[in-house]
Design a protein around this motif. Structure first.
Motif, PDB file in Angstrom:
ATOM      1  N   HIS A 247       0.978  -1.217   0.253  1.00  0.00           N
ATOM      2  CA  HIS A 247      -0.044   0.065  -0.353  1.00  0.00           C
ATOM      3  C   HIS A 247       0.754   1.296  -0.124  1.00  0.00           C
ATOM      4  N   ASP A 248       0.090   2.275  -0.341  1.00  0.00           N
ATOM      5  CA  ASP A 248       0.794   3.831  -0.276  1.00  0.00           C
ATOM      6  C   ASP A 248       0.931   4.264   0.550  1.00  0.00           C
ATOM      7  N   ASP A 249       1.900   5.037   1.413  1.00  0.00           N
ATOM      8  CA  ASP A 249       2.495   5.085   2.331  1.00  0.00           C
ATOM      9  C   ASP A 249       2.689   6.632   2.840  1.00  0.00           C
ATOM     10  N   VAL A 250       3.355   7.506   3.343  1.00  0.00           N
ATOM     11  CA  VAL A 250       3.675   8.855   3.863  1.00  0.00           C
ATOM     12  C   VAL A 250       4.720   8.681   3.039  1.00  0.00           C
ATOM     13  N   PHE A 251       5.727   7.865   3.547  1.00  0.00           N
ATOM     14  CA  PHE A 251       7.409   7.707   2.904  1.00  0.00           C
ATOM     15  C   PHE A 251       7.265   6.193   1.680  1.00  0.00           C
ATOM     16  N   GLY A 252       5.682   6.392   0.789  1.00  0.00           N
ATOM     17  CA  GLY A 252       6.761   5.403  -0.084  1.00  0.00           C
ATOM     18  C   GLY A 252       5.502   4.161  -0.189  1.00  0.00           C
ATOM     19  N   ARG A 253       5.927   3.044  -1.407  1.00  0.00           N
ATOM     20  CA  ARG A 253       4.861   1.945  -1.822  1.00  0.00           C
ATOM     21  C   ARG A 253       5.734   1.210  -0.324  1.00  0.00           C
ATOM     22  N   THR A 254       5.219   0.284   0.676  1.00  0.00           N
ATOM     23  CA  THR A 254       5.650  -0.368   1.870  1.00  0.00           C
ATOM     24  C   THR A 254       4.552  -1.635   1.713  1.00  0.00           C
ATOM     25  N   PHE A 255       5.364  -3.094   2.493  1.00  0.00           N
ATOM     26  CA  PHE A 255       4.526  -4.132   2.755  1.00  0.00           C
ATOM     27  C   PHE A 255       5.022  -4.523   4.248  1.00  0.00           C
ATOM     28  N   VAL A 256       4.174  -5.281   4.924  1.00  0.00           N
ATOM     29  CA  VAL A 256       4.943  -5.586   6.129  1.00  0.00           C
ATOM     30  C   VAL A 256       4.461  -6.723   6.142  1.00  0.00           C
ATOM     31  N   ALA A 257       5.426  -8.037   6.696  1.00  0.00           N
ATOM     32  CA  ALA A 257       5.351  -9.440   6.896  1.00  0.00           C
ATOM     33  C   ALA A 257       5.965 -10.037   8.215  1.00  0.00           C
ATOM     34  N   ARG A 258       6.084 -10.892   8.509  1.00  0.00           N
ATOM     35  CA  ARG A 258       6.331 -11.189  10.016  1.00  0.00           C
ATOM     36  C   ARG A 258       7.492 -12.481   9.797  1.00  0.00           C
ATOM     37  N   ASP A 259       7.976 -12.623  10.091  1.00  0.00           N
ATOM     38  CA  ASP A 259       9.130 -14.234  10.981  1.00  0.00           C
ATOM     39  C   ASP A 259       8.440 -14.941  11.650  1.00  0.00           C
ATOM     40  N   PRO A 260       8.853 -16.318  11.351  1.00  0.00           N
ATOM     41  CA  PRO A 260       7.775 -17.323  12.514  1.00  0.00           C
ATOM     42  C   PRO A 260       7.943 -17.068  13.591  1.00  0.00           C
ATOM     43  N   ASP A 261       8.595 -15.683  14.732  1.00  0.00           N
ATOM     44  CA  ASP A 261       7.990 -15.478  16.272  1.00  0.00           C
ATOM     45  C   ASP A 261       7.225 -14.324  16.522  1.00  0.00           C
ATOM     46  N   GLY A 262       6.870 -14.504  15.106  1.00  0.00           N
ATOM     47  CA  GLY A 262       6.076 -12.618  14.900  1.00  0.00           C
ATOM     48  C   GLY A 262       6.470 -10.865  14.917  1.00  0.00           C
ATOM     49  N   ASN A 263       8.322 -11.188  14.427  1.00  0.00           N
ATOM     50  CA  ASN A 263       8.952 -10.771  14.530  1.00  0.00           C
ATOM     51  C   ASN A 263       8.682  -9.313  13.676  1.00  0.00           C
ATOM     52  N   LEU A 264       8.423  -8.107  13.365  1.00  0.00           N
ATOM     53  CA  LEU A 264       7.601  -7.173  12.137  1.00  0.00           C
ATOM     54  C   LEU A 264       8.991  -6.761  11.879  1.00  0.00           C
ATOM     55  N   LEU A 265       8.352  -7.431   9.777  1.00  0.00           N
ATOM     56  CA  LEU A 265       9.661  -7.264   9.251  1.00  0.00           C
ATOM     57  C   LEU A 265       8.874  -6.421   7.534  1.00  0.00           C
TER      58      LEU A 265
END
Length: 123
Positions: A97-115
């Motif tokens: 999606h587009d945000d204030v700093f540009g195109r972005t997305f969020v994923a997570r690792d096996p422990d739920g840490n955000l990427l």
């Protein structure tokens, strides 16, 4: 003044997380031990995985930080990385999606840490 040069992500299974981060970011660790693995992400800068404090990675722990991959090349590169991570089976929490700093997305690792994947900030 010194700047931070090692960023630590708490994980429950170092072996599983090493494989995940190696695949997601296409990098190999520079140091490994049974509970601590470090990747060099830039000269003199490391990203480490550590299982030394298992209580810090309880499944219901609130994740308040992100590991961010900044990509050059515009929105098309962000969308391409999204498709690549989908093909790898990486869990996506927030699609592109587009945000204030540009195109972005969020994923997570096996422990739920955000990427987060986002564009390189303009200079």
């Amino acid at each position: 003044m010194s700047a931070p040069n090692l960023f630590i992500v708490y994980v429950t299974d170092v072996t599983e997380s090493t494989a995940f981060y190696s695949t997601a970011f296409e990098i190999e660790p520079r140091f490994t031990s049974p509970r601590f693995v470090e990747f060099e992400v830039a000269p003199g800068v490391g990203l480490a995985l550590w299982s030394g404090h298992a209580s810090a990675v309880a499944p219901d722990a609130v994740r308040t930080s992100e590991v961010c991959l900044n990509l050059p090349g515009g929105p098309g590169e962000i969308d391409a990385q999204f498709r690549h991570w989908q093909q790898l089976g990486i869990e996506i929490l927030q699609p592109p999606h587009d945000d204030v700093f540009g195109r972005t997305f969020v994923a997570r690792d096996p422990d739920g840490n955000l990427l987060r994947v986002a564009p390189v900030d303009p200079a």
